[in-house]
Scaffold this active site. Structure first.
Site, PDB file in Angstrom:
ATOM      1  N   LYS A 119       0.820  -1.208   0.000  1.00  0.00           N
ATOM      2  CA  LYS A 119       0.000   0.000   0.000  1.00  0.00           C
ATOM      3  C   LYS A 119       0.860   1.266   0.000  1.00  0.00           C
ATOM      4  O   LYS A 119       0.423   2.314  -0.481  1.00  0.00           O
ATOM      5  CB  LYS A 119      -0.927   0.028   1.215  1.00  0.00           C
ATOM      6  CG  LYS A 119      -1.792  -1.210   1.434  1.00  0.00           C
ATOM      7  CD  LYS A 119      -2.963  -1.275   0.489  1.00  0.00           C
ATOM      8  CE  LYS A 119      -4.102  -2.173   0.930  1.00  0.00           C
ATOM      9  NZ  LYS A 119      -3.785  -3.586   1.161  1.00  0.00           N
TER      10      LYS A 119
HETATM   11  C1  LIG Z   1      -4.411  -4.737   0.702  1.00  0.00           C
HETATM   12  C2  LIG Z   1      -3.658  -5.992   0.688  1.00  0.00           C
HETATM   13  C3  LIG Z   1      -3.975  -7.021  -0.214  1.00  0.00           C
HETATM   14  C4  LIG Z   1      -5.153  -6.933  -1.157  1.00  0.00           C
HETATM   15  O1  LIG Z   1      -4.973  -5.960  -2.148  1.00  0.00           O
HETATM   16  P1  LIG Z   1      -6.244  -5.436  -2.979  1.00  0.00           P
HETATM   17  O2  LIG Z   1      -5.717  -4.330  -3.797  1.00  0.00           O
HETATM   18  O3  LIG Z   1      -7.217  -4.948  -1.940  1.00  0.00           O
HETATM   19  O4  LIG Z   1      -6.782  -6.577  -3.748  1.00  0.00           O
HETATM   20  C5  LIG Z   1      -3.172  -8.140  -0.233  1.00  0.00           C
HETATM   21  N1  LIG Z   1      -2.129  -8.273   0.611  1.00  0.00           N
HETATM   22  C6  LIG Z   1      -1.810  -7.310   1.506  1.00  0.00           C
HETATM   23  C7  LIG Z   1      -0.671  -7.530   2.419  1.00  0.00           C
HETATM   24  C8  LIG Z   1      -2.546  -6.139   1.572  1.00  0.00           C
HETATM   25  O5  LIG Z   1      -2.219  -5.181   2.435  1.00  0.00           O
END
Ligand SMILES: *Cc1c(COP(=O)(O)O)cnc(C)c1O
Length: 470
Positions: A119
């Protein structure tokens, strides 16, 4: 025109600018913004990016998506600030490095930023762009978000201390790891407010959408991947990953993406639409396998999410899927509105009813698989034994599904490593008998639920809290 976006629910396709959408988040009609058309990057241009630093790759890709709405010189500056060595402390400058874990299967590490999850890749840049645009307009912005774990701290780390932004972040009371809670708790204060909701992530996400419908709160900004600014900043690392593994530019590569809200895999899809030679887009889910069923059958059926050991994927209403539906339904806003209404009312909707065959996803390159807690433990253990790398539980969901799909036909398969294992110490301990060592910057973090305000999944309570603090 480059940088113009339209709402997935607008049958008139009225375009708005990248920067307007950045501050708006969700479109007023409840839809999500998508590019008016997908810009193209040719193989020749792609070849020129080979061996370029990440910021240069991101600049090329983002320029195509933003057009002139952020002046190019400024965009370069914002990218350099977002992906600085201070925020992404890596030894050799490659902030999204690819490592081989077995013959033909690779990991792309997207988690080397401030909060150790992918993120950061989007939110660091989103924070820079929002700050720039708010300064330019001389405006302030109140933002509301929902997190199942990693968005929270990543958004807070990106917006902390920005004078023009105030962030309210909802999260489920149960499900996040102690480490994730501690990270968020430590970031509260100043312009950052953590709200713990007695419910699941889906309840948090519903609250955000509910508040946006109230004219008083319609102007709330978004840090979730409903914000196109976030999706657009996740596209460049697919270009980088591709260039790191493809023997020759133009050769196919498969990507495997641990998915929850469908944001990361949607970014991969857009990269493919922009001309990146991706063969398969493989969605990996945990026990919350709504997306897996959808891709295999064409039926999107709501179930209530269960808490798992890959909590950032404990989602059953995957917002970004709507962006794909828009393309599937021929980019017809009226059809998307009907489809989403049917889903909202009945809790289930079938693409076949909308004139599409169930192999529709496959034809776009989409495949999917699921894994369980036991699979995650096995995969973490096996990967550690074979490569010495300790992967996190979300990445393990991806690697497990990658192994299910691996063909050994010479096409490299890249698994997105979406978090560092240090965030999920309990599961790692269960898998390999020891907790991963903490990078220096996380050593002082202590768990607890300090820095959160607890409330029910109640829109009025949340509205009052926001009013009181703005
Ligand atoms: C947010 C997240 C996901 C999922 O990603 P999306 O974009 O919501 O599909 C997978 N793994 C981790 C560690 C995350 O923080």
């Amino acid at each position: 025109m480059k940088g113009m976006l339209i709402s997935t629910r607008d049958k008139n396709k009225t375009p708005i600018s990248y920067t307007d959408a950045l501050l708006q988040g969700l479109a007023p009609d409840g839809g999500l913004y998508v590019p008016e058309s997908y810009p193209q990057i040719s193989l020749t241009e792609l070849r020129e990016l080979k061996n370029s630093p990440y910021v240069d790759i991101a600049f090329k890709v983002k320029s195509e998506l933003i057009g002139d709405f952020i002046p190019p010189v400024k965009l370069k500056e914002l990218l350099s600030a977002a992906y600085s060595a201070e925020r992404f402390p890596v030894p050799n400058g490659n902030i999204v490095p690819v490592t081989k874990i077995s013959d033909g299967i690779y990991l792309q590490n997207l988690s080397l930023g401030p909060t150790a999850a992918f993120k950061d890749m989007a939110l660091q840049q989103l924070g820079q762009e929002m700050n720039f645009e708010l300064e330019r307009r001389d405006e302030n912005l109140v933002l509301l978000g929902a997190t199942s774990g990693d968005t929270g701290s990543a958004a807070e780390a990106a917006l902390k201390g920005l004078p023009r932004a105030k962030l309210f972040m909802t999260s489920p009371e149960v499900g996040m790891s102690d480490f994730q809670k501690a990270q968020m708790g430590a970031l509260s204060g100043d312009n950052i407010f953590n709200i713990s909701i007695k419910g699941r992530f889906d309840d948090c996400q519903d609250l955000v959408k509910e508040l946006k419908k109230d004219p008083e709160f319609a102007k709330l900004g978004a840090v979730n991947s409903i914000n196109w600014g976030r999706i657009s900043s996740q596209i460049p690392y697919y270009f980088s990953g591709y260039l790191q593994v493809a023997k020759k530019v133009g050769d196919p590569v498969d990507f495997v993406v641990p998915s929850g809200n469908f944001g990361n895999i949607l970014s991969a899809y857009v990269a493919k639409k922009m001309g990146l030679p991706i063969r398969r887009l493989i969605v990996a889910t945990n026990e919350n396998s709504v997306l897996d069923t959808l891709i295999k059958t064409g039926v999107y059926k709501l179930t209530s999410a269960v808490v798992t050991s890959s909590p950032s994927m404990d989602i059953s209403k995957s917002s970004n899927y709507e962006r794909l539906v828009f393309d599937l339904l021929g980019r017809r806003g009226d059809k998307v509105t009907d489809y989403m209404l049917e889903f909202g009312t009945l809790g289930t909707v079938d693409l076949v009813k909308y004139g599409l065959t169930s192999d529709r996803f496959e034809r776009l390159g989409f495949f999917s698989g699921t894994s369980t807690h036991a699979d995650r433990l096995n995969t973490i253990r096996k990967t550690f034994d074979e490569s010495g790398i300790v992967i996190d539980p979300h990445t393990a969901d991806g690697v497990k599904v990658a192994q299910d799909f691996f063909k050994g036909d010479g096409v490299p398969m890249v698994c997105m490593a979406t978090a560092l294992s240090v965030k999920f110490e309990d599961t790692i301990k269960e898998a390999i008998g020891e907790v991963p060592s903490r990078p220096d910057r996380f050593v002082g973090l202590v768990s607890g639920s300090e820095g959160f305000t607890l409330m029910g999944a109640n829109a009025n309570e949340l509205k009052d809290f926001i009013r009181k603090n703005t």
